[in-house]
Design an enzyme around this catalytic site. Structure first.
Site, PDB file in Angstrom:
ATOM      1  N   ASP A 163       0.768  -1.242   0.000  1.00  0.00           N
ATOM      2  CA  ASP A 163       0.000   0.000   0.000  1.00  0.00           C
ATOM      3  C   ASP A 163       0.806   1.304   0.000  1.00  0.00           C
ATOM      4  OD1 ASP A 163      -1.569  -2.171   0.592  1.00  0.00           O
ATOM      5  OD2 ASP A 163      -2.771  -1.166   2.100  1.00  0.00           O
ATOM      6  N   GLU A 392       1.071  -9.452  11.525  1.00  0.00           N
ATOM      7  CA  GLU A 392       0.878  -9.045  10.125  1.00  0.00           C
ATOM      8  C   GLU A 392       2.241  -8.796   9.454  1.00  0.00           C
ATOM      9  OE1 GLU A 392      -1.517  -5.521   9.766  1.00  0.00           O
ATOM     10  OE2 GLU A 392      -1.710  -5.686   7.591  1.00  0.00           O
TER      11      GLU A 392
END
Ligand code: 9YW
Length: 419
Positions: A163, A392
């Site tokens: 991202d 994550e």
């Protein structure tokens, strides 16, 4: 130790299992994400093959008529995530976003097929998925490579799966923020804002969504209309690897037309990847199609390119490049060069380590015979899990677990590495 870690990983996957799909993690990401699902299916395949196939079938049940496979499927309403279905407004019965994500499903399906214990089930499932995956690959070349270069562009950073990579910074300067409707982010209430993309970046993410929405999500228009068109070597490597894998799979299933077309796409793309190579950096770089120039940003995208069947000499050079990176961090592979000024050890894709990316790099390097570096990457993955659990992403210097916890694809990668 090994069995205990596998059991813990399975428990994470079961926790995030919603029956027909998995969520990446509870709270932060409450829907089905495209490349998360494909990679997570690899983990399921080790202990529940039918469940692995279901994960990918559910994904393709929401493929668009033009062939695109959306990046998120909003199976159930959940206010905990922004931007939700109302912002995307793609007008589908089960809402989805209107952009895509790295096409890793072709690779995953071939691998699950090759390892299948239940061969009859594998043949049935792969046969049904084959034309759907092929349609997605063809969609890329039809819609994201209008000049027929052999390489496809992403039109939104979220498509890359990376991202807030430094790779997008310069191109993002050209994405305006005027006219962005006011919004409230939800990610920063689940995770440390210091480890997330900035508000400025979010405004630009949303500007692009609004732009595409204003064009009715008509994929024949979006590429040319987007001020953000980047040819990402990591993304393209995933596409080329999946095309090559789909060619092999199609061949073994007697689907010669899909096999030939897939092979042609892979060969052309891999040859075109040479235009992204940088001798100065010893890795591939992104190409900014809007201005026709390479992006001078040494990120992991150009290293992830090793996942594709690139020339041996390139794989060897990438292996050397990783050894250089190892001199400036404790764990491999940082998502950005730690010696670069933009490196940010704990901020999402600007420095931290992601196990899925490690897995793909290691897989490609192993295939290319670069086993020492491939093994080192796998060992580092397990060290990170031991230190920080199934996070994550992780800090490449201090092994800090960051972002969401009990993360599905992290767990799936651990099962892959240990099984
Ligand atoms: C977001 C789910 C997704 C991944 C992406 C990652 C992140 C979501 O989480 O994006 O809202 O920013 O960057 O690769 O698929 O795990």
């Amino acid at each position: 130790m090994t069995q205990k870690m596998i059991d813990q990983a399975k428990a994470v996957m079961r926790k995030n299992d919603r029956g027909l799909y998995t969520v990446p993690t509870q709270g932060l990401y409450p829907f089905q994400w495209n490349w998360d699902s494909a990679l997570s299916a690899l983990g399921f395949a080790h202990f529940d093959e039918p469940r692995a196939w279901t994960e990918i079938e559910t994904l393709f049940a929401h493929q668009w008529e033009d062939g695109m496979l959306p990046h998120i499927i909003f199976h159930q309403p959940d206010d905990g995530y922004f931007p939700g279905p109302d912002v995307w407004a793609t007008g589908r019965a089960v809402p989805t976003t209107g952009i895509t994500q790295p096409p890793v499903a072709g690779f995953a399906v071939r691998r699950i097929f090759d390892r299948a214990r239940d061969k009859a089930l594998a043949v049935e499932k792969a046969r049904a998925l084959l034309p759907q995956i092929h349609a997605w690959h063809q969609w890329f070349f039809a819609n994201r490579d209008p000049q027929g270069t052999g390489l496809v562009a992403i039109i939104h950073p979220w498509e890359s799966g990376r991202d807030n990579s430094v790779d997008w910074d310069a191109a993002f300067e050209r994405v305006p923020t005027e006219g962005v409707e006011p919004f409230t982010r939800r990610d920063t209430s689940h995770a440390n804002p210091e480890h997330r993309p900035t508000d400025e970046q979010y405004k630009r993410y949303i500007w692009l969504v609004q732009k595409f929405r204003s064009l009715g999500w008509d994929n024949s228009k979006l590429h040319d209309a987007s001020p953000f068109q980047i040819v990402d070597p990591g993304f393209n490597a995933i596409l080329m690897r999946s095309c090559a894998d789909l060619a092999d799979l199609a061949e073994s299933l007697g689907e010669t037309q899909i096999a030939d077309q897939s092979r042609a796409m892979a060969d052309k793309g891999i040859a075109a990847m040479e235009t992204l190579w940088s001798d100065a950096h010893g890795q591939y770089l992104c190409f900014d199609r809007s201005i026709g120039a390479l992006v001078d940003s040494p990120s992991i995208g150009g290293i992830l390119a090793a996942f594709a069947p690139i020339p041996q000499a390139r794989a060897r050079a990438i292996s050397e490049r990783i050894k250089v990176l190892a001199e400036s961090c404790t764990y491999l592979v940082p998502s950005h060069d730690p010696t670069a000024p933009e490196f940010d050890a704990l901020r999402y894709w600007r420095g931290p380590i992601w196990l899925i990316v490690n897995y793909m790099i290691s897989d490609g390097l192993e295939f290319a015979g670069q086993t020492a570096v491939a093994d080192r990457i796998n060992r580092d993955c397990l060290r990170l899990i031991e230190q920080g659990g199934f996070a994550e992403y992780y800090g490449p210097i201090g092994a800090e677990p960051c972002g969401g916890d009990t993360f599905t694809w992290t767990a799936a990668m651990v099962i892959e590495i240990l099984s």
